[in-house]
Write a protein that holds these residues in place. Structure first.
Motif, PDB file in Angstrom:
ATOM      1  N   SER A  25      71.786  31.044  -5.142  1.00  0.00           N
ATOM      2  CA  SER A  25      71.963  29.604  -5.338  1.00  0.00           C
ATOM      3  C   SER A  25      72.988  29.299  -6.421  1.00  0.00           C
ATOM      4  N   LEU A  26      73.007  30.117  -7.479  1.00  0.00           N
ATOM      5  CA  LEU A  26      73.996  29.914  -8.534  1.00  0.00           C
ATOM      6  C   LEU A  26      75.412  30.155  -8.020  1.00  0.00           C
ATOM      7  N   LEU A  27      75.572  31.160  -7.156  1.00  0.00           N
ATOM      8  CA  LEU A  27      76.899  31.417  -6.589  1.00  0.00           C
ATOM      9  C   LEU A  27      77.363  30.242  -5.736  1.00  0.00           C
ATOM     10  N   ALA A  29      76.445  27.143  -6.190  1.00  0.00           N
ATOM     11  CA  ALA A  29      76.775  26.071  -7.125  1.00  0.00           C
ATOM     12  C   ALA A  29      78.150  26.274  -7.739  1.00  0.00           C
ATOM     13  N   VAL A  30      78.464  27.522  -8.087  1.00  0.00           N
ATOM     14  CA  VAL A  30      79.790  27.813  -8.648  1.00  0.00           C
ATOM     15  C   VAL A  30      80.874  27.534  -7.628  1.00  0.00           C
ATOM     16  N   LEU A  31      80.623  27.926  -6.373  1.00  0.00           N
ATOM     17  CA  LEU A  31      81.611  27.708  -5.314  1.00  0.00           C
ATOM     18  C   LEU A  31      81.864  26.216  -5.106  1.00  0.00           C
ATOM     19  N   THR A  33      81.292  23.779  -7.240  1.00  0.00           N
ATOM     20  CA  THR A  33      81.935  23.222  -8.434  1.00  0.00           C
ATOM     21  C   THR A  33      83.425  23.534  -8.461  1.00  0.00           C
ATOM     22  N   ALA A  34      83.776  24.768  -8.091  1.00  0.00           N
ATOM     23  CA  ALA A  34      85.183  25.180  -8.139  1.00  0.00           C
ATOM     24  C   ALA A  34      86.046  24.331  -7.222  1.00  0.00           C
ATOM     25  N   TRP A  37      85.302  20.036  -8.305  1.00  0.00           N
ATOM     26  CA  TRP A  37      85.637  19.556  -9.646  1.00  0.00           C
ATOM     27  C   TRP A  37      87.059  19.018  -9.772  1.00  0.00           C
ATOM     28  N   VAL A 280      87.573  36.145  -6.573  1.00  0.00           N
ATOM     29  CA  VAL A 280      87.132  35.065  -7.457  1.00  0.00           C
ATOM     30  C   VAL A 280      88.335  34.388  -8.112  1.00  0.00           C
ATOM     31  N   LEU A 284      88.300  30.910  -6.191  1.00  0.00           N
ATOM     32  CA  LEU A 284      87.503  30.005  -7.012  1.00  0.00           C
ATOM     33  C   LEU A 284      88.269  29.431  -8.195  1.00  0.00           C
ATOM     34  N   PHE A 285      89.348  30.062  -8.590  1.00  0.00           N
ATOM     35  CA  PHE A 285      90.092  29.561  -9.746  1.00  0.00           C
ATOM     36  C   PHE A 285      91.468  29.039  -9.354  1.00  0.00           C
TER      37      PHE A 285
END
Length: 375
Positions: A25-27, A29-31, A33-34, A37, A280, A284-285
């Motif tokens: 779930s955290l992964l 959320a990070v995806l 957000t990336a 945002w 990543v 993601l960045f």
């Protein structure tokens, strides 16, 4: 009963099962957000827009913008209409406000979102002009009424007096989008398959091709072929790219080669974890900060500028310039893509020679003293 059927499979412990669910779930959320945002936090600000006209009018517009925080536009003085067009075509500014004519210049090919700001100024200017003309007309009618009440013939205003003609603010699209991509969504979306194509090529070459030299040769073949095929699809088939087909193919191929080379190099140095690290960094960045659909100035500072030094940002910027702005300077984008390619090749060679076993020299080629020492 066989041993495989009688022996139960080991089960994951409860705490690990729960932990893996939380990590997943955290992964996610990070995806999310990336990718969300940059779009959620982007806003019209500090957009370079040219300005020319009487000093008092320029100062008045500057004061109005200074009261807004952040200011949607950063005014750049231009000497003439042609100077404004030259700066727009070289991608130094996104538009221009000419207060003499009056006229507003935009370039939807640079960014349809950015073109909305000067268009809004054109609407406001037209409203101010209409209000000024209406006030002058009311004053003239009042003067005529006073003259008639006093029994005097009214003084008619000259034909060119204020209030007799209403100036119209002209909006000119200096660099419009192509008819095949009227909203600009196509050229903006071309960045994502470019990133995925480079990642796919890098992962496949890392896993399927053995040998550093063979892998680099395969990388070169992949870049040339992928660039040509992508240009055929994006330009020849769908018409999303414009102008020189060969240059567009070279930009596409170099962009995918740079991403693939980085993935290959990270895998050579760090092994399988290197593939994840490279993915990543790229997806993601770098990709969310590419500013493919909005101006760099709209992203939170300094992330928009930082994103232009990664492959997705440089490649998307380069493709837009090649398609619509042939006078724009593109040397920096080419250099960034070449540097990422060189970095990937360097990492691949470092990983290869680091893991290469020491060369064994046959004993018959050793000197007699060395043979005795070896014994």
């Amino acid at each position: 009963m066989s041993e495989s059927l009688s022996t139960p499979h080991p089960r994951t412990r409860w705490r690990f099962a729960v932990a893996f669910g939380v990590i997943g779930s955290l992964l996610v959320a990070v995806l999310i957000t990336a990718f969300i945002w940059p779009a959620a936090t982007s806003s019209p600000k500090n957009l370079p827009i040219g300005i020319s006209g009487p000093a008092d009018r320029v100062a008045a517009l500057t004061d109005v913008l200074a009261q807004q925080d952040p200011s949607p536009m950063s005014l750049v003085e231009v000497s003439s209409r042609q100077d404004a067009i030259d700066q727009i075509e070289s991608r130094e500014i996104y538009g221009a406000i000419l207060l003499d004519e009056p006229e507003v210049l935009v370039a939807t090919a640079a960014s349809p979102v950015a073109a909305q700001a000067p268009r809004g100024v054109a609407t406001q200017l037209q409203s101010q002009i209409d209000a000024t003309v209406q006030a002058a007309l009311v004053a003239q009618l009042a003067a005529i009424g006073e003259a008639l009440a006093a029994g005097q013939p009214p003084a008619l205003p000259p034909a060119d007096a204020p209030g007799t003609q209403t100036p119209k603010v002209t909006v000119t699209d200096v660099v419009p989008l192509a008819d095949s991509d009227p909203t600009g969504a196509g050229i903006a979306a071309a960045t994502f398959p470019l990133v995925l194509g480079g990642m796919l090529g890098g992962i496949l070459l890392s896993l399927l091709v053995a040998g550093a030299v063979r892998r680099l040769v395969a990388l070169a073949v992949f870049g040339i072929a992928a660039g040509a095929l992508s240009a055929l699809i994006l330009q020849t088939w769908f018409g999303l790219l414009q102008r020189d087909w060969l240059l567009n193919a070279a930009a596409l191929g170099l962009g995918m080669t740079a991403t693939a080379a980085f993935i290959i190099g990270m895998n050579a140095v760090f092994g399988r974890p290197g593939l994840g690290i490279a993915a990543v960094i790229t997806v993601l960045f770098a990709n969310p900060l590419a500013a493919a659909a909005v101006p760099v100035q709209f992203l939170p500072e300094p992330w928009g500028q930082i994103g232009q030094y990664f492959v997705p940002g440089a490649a998307s910027n380069l493709l837009r310039s090649l398609s619509y702005f042939p006078d724009a300077a593109t040397g920096m984008q080419w250099m960034i893509l070449l540097c990422w390619t060189a970095l990937g090749v360097l990492l691949a060679l470092v990983g290869h020679y680091r893991d290469k076993p020491d060369m064994q020299v046959p004993e018959e080629q050793l000197e007699p003293e060395t043979q005795l020492e070896a014994v």
